[in-house]
Design an enzyme around this catalytic site. Structure first.
Site, PDB file in Angstrom:
ATOM      1  N   ASP A 110       0.821  -1.218   0.000  1.00  0.00           N
ATOM      2  CA  ASP A 110       0.000   0.000   0.000  1.00  0.00           C
ATOM      3  C   ASP A 110       0.851   1.263   0.000  1.00  0.00           C
ATOM      4  O   ASP A 110       0.549   2.242  -0.675  1.00  0.00           O
ATOM      5  CB  ASP A 110      -0.903   0.029   1.246  1.00  0.00           C
ATOM      6  CG  ASP A 110      -2.258  -0.621   1.000  1.00  0.00           C
ATOM      7  OD1 ASP A 110      -2.427  -1.274  -0.034  1.00  0.00           O
ATOM      8  OD2 ASP A 110      -3.153  -0.475   1.865  1.00  0.00           O
ATOM      9  N   LYS A 143      -6.195   0.144  -4.877  1.00  0.00           N
ATOM     10  CA  LYS A 143      -6.088   1.178  -3.843  1.00  0.00           C
ATOM     11  C   LYS A 143      -4.709   1.180  -3.206  1.00  0.00           C
ATOM     12  O   LYS A 143      -4.134   0.131  -2.922  1.00  0.00           O
ATOM     13  CB  LYS A 143      -7.132   0.935  -2.767  1.00  0.00           C
ATOM     14  CG  LYS A 143      -8.532   1.133  -3.270  1.00  0.00           C
ATOM     15  CD  LYS A 143      -9.477   1.456  -2.163  1.00  0.00           C
ATOM     16  CE  LYS A 143     -10.126   0.240  -1.584  1.00  0.00           C
ATOM     17  NZ  LYS A 143     -11.273   0.595  -0.733  1.00  0.00           N
TER      18      LYS A 143
HETATM   19  N1  LIG Z   1      -5.115  -1.778  -0.912  1.00  0.00           N
HETATM   20  C1  LIG Z   1      -6.161  -2.490  -0.541  1.00  0.00           C
HETATM   21  O1  LIG Z   1      -7.139  -2.601  -1.242  1.00  0.00           O
HETATM   22  C2  LIG Z   1      -6.128  -3.175   0.792  1.00  0.00           C
HETATM   23  C3  LIG Z   1      -7.044  -4.213   1.043  1.00  0.00           C
HETATM   24  C4  LIG Z   1      -6.979  -4.868   2.273  1.00  0.00           C
HETATM   25  C5  LIG Z   1      -6.031  -4.489   3.208  1.00  0.00           C
HETATM   26  N2  LIG Z   1      -5.164  -3.482   2.930  1.00  0.00           N
HETATM   27  C6  LIG Z   1      -4.155  -3.073   3.910  1.00  0.00           C
HETATM   28  O2  LIG Z   1      -3.293  -4.172   4.168  1.00  0.00           O
HETATM   29  C7  LIG Z   1      -2.691  -3.964   5.446  1.00  0.00           C
HETATM   30  C8  LIG Z   1      -2.585  -5.286   6.163  1.00  0.00           C
HETATM   31  O3  LIG Z   1      -1.787  -6.167   5.398  1.00  0.00           O
HETATM   32  P1  LIG Z   1      -0.945  -7.340   6.077  1.00  0.00           P
HETATM   33  O4  LIG Z   1      -1.831  -8.144   6.939  1.00  0.00           O
HETATM   34  O5  LIG Z   1      -0.192  -7.981   5.011  1.00  0.00           O
HETATM   35  O6  LIG Z   1      -0.011  -6.528   7.092  1.00  0.00           O
HETATM   36  P2  LIG Z   1       1.571  -6.254   7.079  1.00  0.00           P
HETATM   37  O7  LIG Z   1       2.030  -5.833   5.759  1.00  0.00           O
HETATM   38  O8  LIG Z   1       1.834  -5.358   8.229  1.00  0.00           O
HETATM   39  O9  LIG Z   1       2.157  -7.719   7.361  1.00  0.00           O
HETATM   40  C9  LIG Z   1       2.016  -8.295   8.634  1.00  0.00           C
HETATM   41  C10 LIG Z   1       3.393  -8.634   9.210  1.00  0.00           C
HETATM   42  O10 LIG Z   1       3.936  -9.730   8.493  1.00  0.00           O
HETATM   43  C11 LIG Z   1       5.238  -9.427   8.018  1.00  0.00           C
HETATM   44  N3  LIG Z   1       5.414 -10.246   6.817  1.00  0.00           N
HETATM   45  C12 LIG Z   1       5.220  -9.926   5.515  1.00  0.00           C
HETATM   46  N4  LIG Z   1       5.374 -11.020   4.734  1.00  0.00           N
HETATM   47  C13 LIG Z   1       5.692 -12.047   5.557  1.00  0.00           C
HETATM   48  C14 LIG Z   1       5.968 -13.415   5.348  1.00  0.00           C
HETATM   49  N5  LIG Z   1       5.916 -13.984   4.128  1.00  0.00           N
HETATM   50  N6  LIG Z   1       6.283 -14.194   6.432  1.00  0.00           N
HETATM   51  C15 LIG Z   1       6.315 -13.642   7.683  1.00  0.00           C
HETATM   52  N7  LIG Z   1       6.038 -12.362   7.940  1.00  0.00           N
HETATM   53  C16 LIG Z   1       5.720 -11.566   6.886  1.00  0.00           C
HETATM   54  C17 LIG Z   1       5.248  -7.928   7.879  1.00  0.00           C
HETATM   55  O11 LIG Z   1       6.561  -7.393   7.972  1.00  0.00           O
HETATM   56  C18 LIG Z   1       4.400  -7.507   9.087  1.00  0.00           C
HETATM   57  O12 LIG Z   1       5.195  -7.475  10.231  1.00  0.00           O
HETATM   58  C19 LIG Z   1      -3.542  -2.934   6.169  1.00  0.00           C
HETATM   59  O13 LIG Z   1      -2.812  -1.737   6.281  1.00  0.00           O
HETATM   60  C20 LIG Z   1      -4.729  -2.731   5.255  1.00  0.00           C
HETATM   61  O14 LIG Z   1      -5.226  -1.409   5.265  1.00  0.00           O
HETATM   62  C21 LIG Z   1      -5.197  -2.829   1.738  1.00  0.00           C
END
Ligand SMILES: NC(=O)c1ccc[n+]([C@@H]2O[C@H](COP(=O)([O-])OP(=O)(O)OC[C@H]3O[C@@H](n4cnc5c(N)ncnc54)[C@H](O)[C@@H]3O)[C@@H](O)[C@H]2O)c1
Ligand SMILES: [Zn+2]
Length: 364
Positions: A110, A143
């Site tokens: 994002d 987005k």
């Molecule tokens: N753009 C969109 O349409 C959309 C849709 C849904 C969610 N989002 C956004 O996505 C975010 C949440 O995404 P998320 O859950 O990926 O969070 P994140 O990116 O914070 O990842 C969660 C944790 O996992 C770690 N990580 C990443 N890849 C890993 C892997 N392969 N193995 C172990 N750890 C790993 C990251 O460093 C982080 O500490 C929110 O900010 C939300 O607003 C955006």
């Protein structure tokens, strides 16, 4: 004098599933070959220790610079975007022919996407999402954004990644909790838009592991179905002209709770779905008996079914009030009325909300 100009713009983007995201002959090959100048690669710190060597091998024939950034919601901010922008200046990103490559979770995708959307008023970027949530949800959307001034995704843009490569192999290093965060969005989608998807979640084995999601063909089928349903939902209205969106299910009470309590997005979304189902039950739109059944599927996905934030009626009401502004002054509150079906409520009262919270305390 008065002149009005109206033009449509055609947007094209691809989402590809491949077990070879980091292989030199994989789907990123043409991106690397076509890159004029230095390629900026922004990598999630969490995946660098396990995948850094493969990423370096992939890039060995391409002039490049690597920037690592931390994931996690608290790092989804303007500082991180400005670090990406500084790195883009260093590699002298071209207007069209040196796309920025983002490899990481939803936060990293994002914020890199947002940096790409504002740099020179928009330069291309390519994503390799590495969390389940980013693979099934972020991947489907156009987005981008960051949290700002106490609000989630307050600054952002609609800016499609030219290419998104989904490789389930990354999921092996996620924790059960992180996988369940992604399942929160899949659960949302199943409950409101796809009985088939919901059925697959209900049939998940009770002892699934991240390794299973990374390697098993049945897990790949589940995630591919989720991605397909999501793309189907979003692609009809990519710019959200219609603000009554059923994919906003689960996103009406969750935003402030996430920011104020640190509850993860995917878990907050699932709890919001359960609360919205209880609201529907209060109106007679859904059988009260459905609530414990829905909660049972959540437990199967290792999702929480209770959280103090979702018992705080003041905070829930404050969030809905803020979200109503985001929906241009209308509640447009999506609620499930049967598996895979929905209705929008426009006149929820605070008393109804309090009753829905109390109902959940009794039946779940
Ligand atoms: N753009 C969109 O349409 C959309 C849709 C849904 C969610 N989002 C956004 O996505 C975010 C949440 O995404 P998320 O859950 O990926 O969070 P994140 O990116 O914070 O990842 C969660 C944790 O996992 C770690 N990580 C990443 N890849 C890993 C892997 N392969 N193995 C172990 N750890 C790993 C990251 O460093 C982080 O500490 C929110 O900010 C939300 O607003 C955006
Ligand atoms: Zn979401």
């Amino acid at each position: 004098m008065s002149i009005t100009v109206s033009r449509d713009r055609n947007h094209r983007y691809s989402v590809v599933t491949s077990g070879e995201a980091l292989s030199p002959a994989g789907p990123l090959r043409t991106v690397l070959e076509d890159c004029a100048g230095e390629l900026l690669v922004v990598v999630d710190e969490a995946i660098w220790p396990g995948r850094g060597a493969r990423i370096q091998a992939l890039l060995s024939g391409t002039p490049h610079r690597i920037l690592t950034l931390a994931g996690g919601e608290r790092n989804k901010n303007l500082d991180a975007v400005l670090r990406v922008v500084a790195a883009m200046d260093e590699v002298r990103v071209l207007r069209r022919s040196s796309p920025v490559l983002a490899i990481g979770g939803g936060v990293l995708c994002d914020l890199v996407g947002f940096a790409a959307s504002i740099y020179r008023r928009g330069v291309p970027y390519v994503r390799v999402p590495t969390t389940l949530l980013a693979q099934v949800d972020v991947s489907a959307a156009i987005k981008t954004g960051i949290d700002h001034n106490g609000f989630r995704n307050r600054l952002g843009a609609f800016w499609p990644a030219a290419l998104t490569v989904v490789d389930h192999g990354f999921l092996a290093t996620q924790s059960v909790e992180q996988i369940s965060q992604g399942l929160g969005e899949v659960f949302k989608l199943g409950l409101i838009a796809s009985e088939e998807l919901f059925g697959r979640l209900a049939r998940l084995s009770g002892d699934w592991t991240p390794e299973w999601f990374a390697t098993d063909p049945a897990a790949a089928e589940l995630m591919n179905l989720a991605l397909e349903v999501m793309v189907g939902e979003l692609s009809e209205d990519l710019w959200e002209q219609d603000l009554a969106r059923r994919v906003d299910f689960g996103h009406s009470f969750s935003p402030l709770i996430e920011l104020r309590t640190g509850l993860h997005h995917g878990h907050a979304v699932a709890l919001d779905c359960l609360l919205s189902a209880s609201i529907a039950a209060g109106r007679g739109l859904l059988a009260v008996d459905a609530l414990p059944e829905i909660a049972a599927v959540m437990r199967r996905c290792a999702l929480p079914v209770r959280h103090p934030g979702f018992a705080d009626v003041d905070l829930l009401w404050e969030t809905l009030t803020e979200v109503t502004r985001h929906r241009d002054g209308a509640q447009h509150l999506p609620v499930p009325i049967d598996l895979g079906k929905h209705a929008f409520l426009e006149d929820l009262t605070r008393a109804e909300l309090a009753a829905a919270v109390a109902r959940l305390r009794q039946v779940v």
